[in-house]
Design a protein around this motif. Structure first.
Motif, mmCIF file in Angstrom:
data_model
loop_
_atom_site.group_PDB
_atom_site.id
_atom_site.type_symbol
_atom_site.label_atom_id
_atom_site.label_comp_id
_atom_site.label_asym_id
_atom_site.label_seq_id
_atom_site.Cartn_x
_atom_site.Cartn_y
_atom_site.Cartn_z
ATOM 1 N N TYR A 80 15.297 28.094 28.017
ATOM 2 C CA TYR A 80 14.539 28.584 29.171
ATOM 3 C C TYR A 80 14.374 27.418 30.150
ATOM 4 O O TYR A 80 13.562 26.517 29.950
ATOM 5 N N GLU A 81 15.164 27.404 31.227
ATOM 6 C CA GLU A 81 15.266 26.253 32.110
ATOM 7 C C GLU A 81 14.001 25.994 32.917
ATOM 8 O O GLU A 81 13.826 24.904 33.458
ATOM 9 N N ASN A 82 13.115 26.982 33.047
ATOM 10 C CA ASN A 82 11.929 26.783 33.871
ATOM 11 C C ASN A 82 10.693 26.435 33.050
ATOM 12 O O ASN A 82 9.592 26.319 33.602
ATOM 13 N N VAL A 83 10.833 26.317 31.719
ATOM 14 C CA VAL A 83 9.699 25.917 30.880
ATOM 15 C C VAL A 83 9.515 24.406 30.983
ATOM 16 O O VAL A 83 10.404 23.641 30.619
ATOM 17 N N SER A 129 -1.950 28.191 37.913
ATOM 18 C CA SER A 129 -2.677 27.116 38.586
ATOM 19 C C SER A 129 -1.672 26.162 39.209
ATOM 20 O O SER A 129 -0.774 25.659 38.521
ATOM 21 N N LYS A 130 -1.818 25.955 40.532
ATOM 22 C CA LYS A 130 -0.995 24.975 41.252
ATOM 23 C C LYS A 130 0.496 25.187 41.007
ATOM 24 O O LYS A 130 1.233 24.258 40.697
ATOM 25 N N GLY A 131 0.929 26.445 41.132
ATOM 26 C CA GLY A 131 2.351 26.733 41.011
ATOM 27 C C GLY A 131 2.867 26.754 39.583
ATOM 28 O O GLY A 131 4.062 26.862 39.352
ATOM 29 N N GLN A 132 1.953 26.663 38.601
ATOM 30 C CA GLN A 132 2.348 26.703 37.201
ATOM 31 C C GLN A 132 1.812 27.986 36.569
ATOM 32 O O GLN A 132 0.709 28.436 36.888
ATOM 33 N N LEU A 133 2.615 28.550 35.657
ATOM 34 C CA LEU A 133 2.200 29.720 34.896
ATOM 35 C C LEU A 133 1.955 29.264 33.462
ATOM 36 O O LEU A 133 2.828 28.670 32.845
ATOM 37 N N ASP A 154 7.239 26.596 35.084
ATOM 38 C CA ASP A 154 7.273 26.334 36.519
ATOM 39 C C ASP A 154 7.492 27.658 37.247
ATOM 40 O O ASP A 154 8.521 28.291 37.119
ATOM 41 N N LEU A 155 6.486 28.079 38.025
ATOM 42 C CA LEU A 155 6.568 29.350 38.740
ATOM 43 C C LEU A 155 6.971 29.162 40.201
ATOM 44 O O LEU A 155 7.805 29.886 40.734
ATOM 45 N N GLN A 156 6.392 28.127 40.850
ATOM 46 C CA GLN A 156 6.559 28.005 42.299
ATOM 47 C C GLN A 156 7.979 27.608 42.694
ATOM 48 O O GLN A 156 8.577 28.199 43.589
ATOM 49 N N ASN A 157 8.536 26.584 42.032
ATOM 50 C CA ASN A 157 9.854 26.083 42.434
ATOM 51 C C ASN A 157 10.953 27.139 42.273
ATOM 52 O O ASN A 157 11.755 27.359 43.185
ATOM 53 N N LEU A 159 10.526 30.308 42.285
ATOM 54 C CA LEU A 159 10.229 31.354 43.265
ATOM 55 C C LEU A 159 10.697 30.937 44.655
ATOM 56 O O LEU A 159 11.255 31.738 45.413
ATOM 57 N N ASP A 160 10.453 29.654 45.002
ATOM 58 C CA ASP A 160 10.909 29.167 46.312
ATOM 59 C C ASP A 160 12.420 29.259 46.443
ATOM 60 O O ASP A 160 12.959 29.651 47.486
ATOM 61 N N ARG A 161 13.116 28.901 45.347
ATOM 62 C CA ARG A 161 14.576 28.976 45.379
ATOM 63 C C ARG A 161 15.054 30.423 45.524
ATOM 64 O O ARG A 161 16.012 30.705 46.240
ATOM 65 N N SER A 162 14.360 31.326 44.848
ATOM 66 C CA SER A 162 14.723 32.743 44.951
ATOM 67 C C SER A 162 14.490 33.271 46.358
ATOM 68 O O SER A 162 15.302 34.022 46.898
ATOM 69 N N LYS A 163 13.343 32.860 46.976
ATOM 70 C CA LYS A 163 13.056 33.322 48.335
ATOM 71 C C LYS A 163 14.070 32.753 49.342
ATOM 72 O O LYS A 163 14.473 33.433 50.278
ATOM 73 N N ILE A 164 14.467 31.497 49.112
ATOM 74 C CA ILE A 164 15.460 30.889 50.007
ATOM 75 C C ILE A 164 16.787 31.653 49.916
ATOM 76 O O ILE A 164 17.459 31.917 50.922
ATOM 77 N N ALA A 165 17.159 32.020 48.658
ATOM 78 C CA ALA A 165 18.398 32.785 48.490
ATOM 79 C C ALA A 165 18.318 34.132 49.195
ATOM 80 O O ALA A 165 19.271 34.589 49.842
ATOM 81 N N LEU A 166 17.133 34.746 49.098
ATOM 82 C CA LEU A 166 16.947 36.030 49.781
ATOM 83 C C LEU A 166 17.040 35.852 51.296
ATOM 84 O O LEU A 166 17.652 36.653 52.011
ATOM 85 N N MET A 167 16.405 34.782 51.809
ATOM 86 C CA MET A 167 16.434 34.517 53.247
ATOM 87 C C MET A 167 17.871 34.296 53.736
ATOM 88 O O MET A 167 18.255 34.756 54.815
ATOM 89 N N LYS A 168 18.660 33.579 52.913
ATOM 90 C CA LYS A 168 20.035 33.325 53.323
ATOM 91 C C LYS A 168 20.830 34.620 53.470
ATOM 92 O O LYS A 168 21.727 34.725 54.318
ATOM 93 N N ASN A 169 20.502 35.594 52.601
ATOM 94 C CA ASN A 169 21.210 36.864 52.664
ATOM 95 C C ASN A 169 20.723 37.749 53.818
ATOM 96 O O ASN A 169 21.495 38.475 54.443
#
Length: 697
Positions: A80-83, A129-133, A154-157, A159-169
């Protein structure tokens, strides 16, 4: 001029409205995407942490916590790469094990310390808390906690990458839509305003329903049609992303269900596994105690299963376990629970305080059914089952004692001949306690020279000594004299028989020169091997090295193995004794006729000596059946050119019968009891006659 002003105003207004609409749709899409993503990650981490807490329950519940098992459990988080990290603490919040995830490894902080006080204050469950789950889970029950598990994700980072990918599309399409809207605003008129109103209504509908699959088709001038198509394309993109997120969420839920099944059910038989059964038993015992009810536990395993695995292979063994479990389930009542404990061991929990008649009836039905032949892969397989039965009231509703009582009763069934059931009584605990003491004293007994080798003579028809059988005796400082029949079986079950055999080999080889010097160079010394010795590669290496060290003639050493040991490990025994014959030593089959109807096997195995068991010798002249069997065995062995040795000869009548029918060697109290080496060598012995010494009788 006024027209131009109005047109400019309308153009500016419409352009602003279109831009605002696109921005609103884009913002809402991003917000919805963020919400779906957060829900999916939270659900996944919640399921993952629950499963890990259940796995850690078994590890922390042991009397001695195996940190290696805890580490192995936490290593499952590596994929799990985001743990960020995970930590396991005991019930007092003392750290047991810390696992650094990929994010910490990549930034070079694998040894990040965690404030256990903050961990203590953190509520059980899911929190952010502070971008962490964070997932904090209790290991064990609330009333009896064993520890706690905390996983930080890690929740925020991500999520930010996912939103950026969505924005690019989505952003290019948004820019196109705004551009077209501005161009269309130059041609604004009452007819063109109607399609925009329709678009606004559709956008509002999308916002209200969250349905991005709505088809946006607005007819009008080319610009309106283009805008409609571009917005429809943007909605399709958002809809595709939504479908992907839902599919990902479904995958996570399915993975959670699969993990729960793997954690609770045996993958081979489909029965509940040990973890699930023990947890169910714990709850059932608590409820039964509160209601002053009783339950019955059956603990059983399959007699001879190891021999099936060794002879026919693990694939046949697995199929046998499946069929045996199916047969057993036929006799259980509605609501009773059966589980596979591991290997060929099973547990059955009988609810509702069944009486002795019901319990006995179920046990006897299972024994009868398992004793019937199994037909697997063109093989007819015969096994039996030994069952131990215990009641919850006898264990005072203590889970550990409940299972232990059933185990002790099952062991009693095996000791008394297998293929039977035994109901636990408290007196069995003393036998079990002695068994544990013996098992724990074997190594120290070897180390403190409490074991001693005794030698029992073998004679020919003229009562001349031709060899000796090396027999173990144990005089324990704590237990006194311990019978070989008792400590050999316990040593095999506790995995200490190899140490005893290695000690015996070294002792006999050390005594070899003295015995041959006293009794003659053609004297043969026989040693016994167990089934465990056949699987121990070190034994063969030890024999070879001892032959070289003590300059032993291999022809003067014979290795004995019981019939049941040989046939239950047929292929392995053949391979082992092929190496023994290569060295130059001989092989004897002991206790022949007591374990199997196996006369046909004698044509498939390479033997030198066949030993007739004492139970046949005892009944010579008394039982016609034993007398006939003994005659048949001797005659068959003679046809196969085997050396024949009879054990347990105690009377002249027995000796005369055996010699008259062609028995080559005799062994028993008539010729000599087992004697220690100093006594054996103390009296002068005439090598020429090799007659039995008087002190041996």
């Amino acid at each position: 001029m006024i027209f131009k002003t109005i047109r400019s105003t309308l153009t500016a207004f419409n352009s602003l409205a279109i831009a605002s609409l696109c921005a609103a749709v884009l913002s809402f899409a991003i917000f919805q995407h963020e919400e779906l993503y957060s829900e999916a990650v939270t659900s996944n981490l919640d399921g993952l942490s629950n499963n890990m807490a259940e796995d850690l329950f078994t590890i922390l519940g042991a009397s001695n916590i195996d940190k290696l098992e805890v580490t192995k459990a936490l290593l499952e988080l590596t994929e799990y790469e985001n743990v960020d990290f995970a930590i396991v603490v005991d019930k007092d919040f003392k750290e047991i094990e810390f696992h650094a995830g990929k994010p910490l490894q990549e930034i070079g902080r694998p040894n990040l310390s965690v404030d256990t006080e903050q961990l203590r204050e953190l509520e059980i469950g899911m929190s952010t808390s502070k971008g962490q789950l964070y997932a904090k889970k209790l290991i064990g029950e609330v009333a009896f906690p064993l520890g706690y598990l905390l996983i930080a994700n890690d929740l925020q980072n991500p999520l930010d990458r996912s939103k950026i990918a969505l924005m690019k599309n989505v952003l290019p399409l948004t820019i196109i839509v705004i551009g077209i809207g501005i161009a269309l605003s130059l041609w604004l008129n009452s007819k063109m305003l109607l399609p925009f109103q329709k678009l606004a209504r559709l956008a509002h509908q999308i916002k209200q329903t969250n349905d991005y699959s709505i088809d946006i088709k607005v007819h009008g001038k080319q610009e309106v049609t283009d805008l409609s198509n571009e917005m429809s394309s943007m909605m399709d993109t958002i809809h595709d992303e939504e479908i992907k997120n839902k599919h990902y969420t479904q995958q996570l839920m399915q993975q959670r269900k699969d993990m729960e099944r793997l954690a609770n059910f045996d993958s081979l038989t489909g029965l509940p596994n040990r973890q699930f059964f023990m947890e169910t038993l714990r709850k059932s015992l608590s409820q039964a105690e509160g209601e002053n009810d009783d339950m019955v536990l059956m603990y059983f395993d399959l007699d001879g299963f190891k021999g099936v695995n060794d002879t026919h292979g693990h694939e046949v063994g697995d199929k046998l376990l499946i069929e045996a479990s199916k047969r057993t389930q036929r006799f259980l009542r509605h609501g009773d629970l059966i589980a596979r404990l591991g290997g060929d061991e099973f547990l059955i929990l009988l609810y509702n305080d069944p009486n002795d008649f019901v319990v006995t009836d179920i046990a006897e039905r299972i024994i009868k059914e398992i004793s019937k032949p199994f037909y697997i892969s063109d093989w007819e397989i015969l096994i039996s089952v030994s069952i131990g039965i215990a009641r919850a009231t006898d264990a005072k509703y203590n889970l550990s004692d409940f299972v232990s009582n059933a185990d002790v009763a099952m062991y009693k069934s095996k000791v008394e001949g297998k293929n039977k059931h035994t109901i636990f009584i408290p007196a069995m605990m003393e036998d079990n306690r002695r068994r544990l003491i013996i098992a724990n004293s074997i190594v120290s007994g070897l180390r403190n020279n409490e074991f001693q080798v005794y030698y029992q003579p073998k004679v020919n028809a003229d009562e001349q000594i031709v060899g000796f059988e090396a027999l173990l005796r144990w005089s324990s400082d704590e237990l006194g004299l311990v019978s070989p029949d008792e400590f050999i079986m316990i040593a095999e079950q506790s995995g200490k028989i190899n140490q005893i055999t290695e000690w015996l080999l070294k002792e006999v080889m050390f005594n070899y020169a003295s015995i041959l010097e006293h009794f003659g160079e053609d004297t043969v010394i026989a040693l016994n091997l167990s089934a465990h010795d056949l699987k121990n590669a070190k034994i063969l290496e030890l024999i070879t090295s001892l032959y070289a060290r003590h300059m032993i003639n291999p022809k003067c050493i014979e290795f004995e193995v019981t019939e049941s040991t040989y046939l239950e490990n047929f292929d392995m025994a053949n391979a082992f004794f092929e190496n023994i014959r290569t060295l130059g030593s001989s092989i004897a089959l002991d206790d022949f006729g007591t374990g199997y109807s196996s006369l046909s096997y004698l044509t498939q195995i390479q033997l030198n000596t066949l030993k007739i068991d004492k139970q046949f010798v005892d009944n010579l002249g008394i039982s016609k059946r034993s007398t006939l069997v003994t005659k048949t065995v001797i005659e068959m062995a003679k046809q196969l050119n085997l050396n024949i040795c009879a054990e347990g000869v105690e009377t002249r009548q027995q000796m005369d019968f055996l010699v008259a029918h062609g028995c080559h060697q005799l062994q028993g109290y008539l010729f000599g009891k087992p004697t220690d080496l100093p006594t054996l060598l103390a009296v002068p012995y005439k090598k020429e006659s090799k007659r039995v010494l008087p002190f041996m009788r």
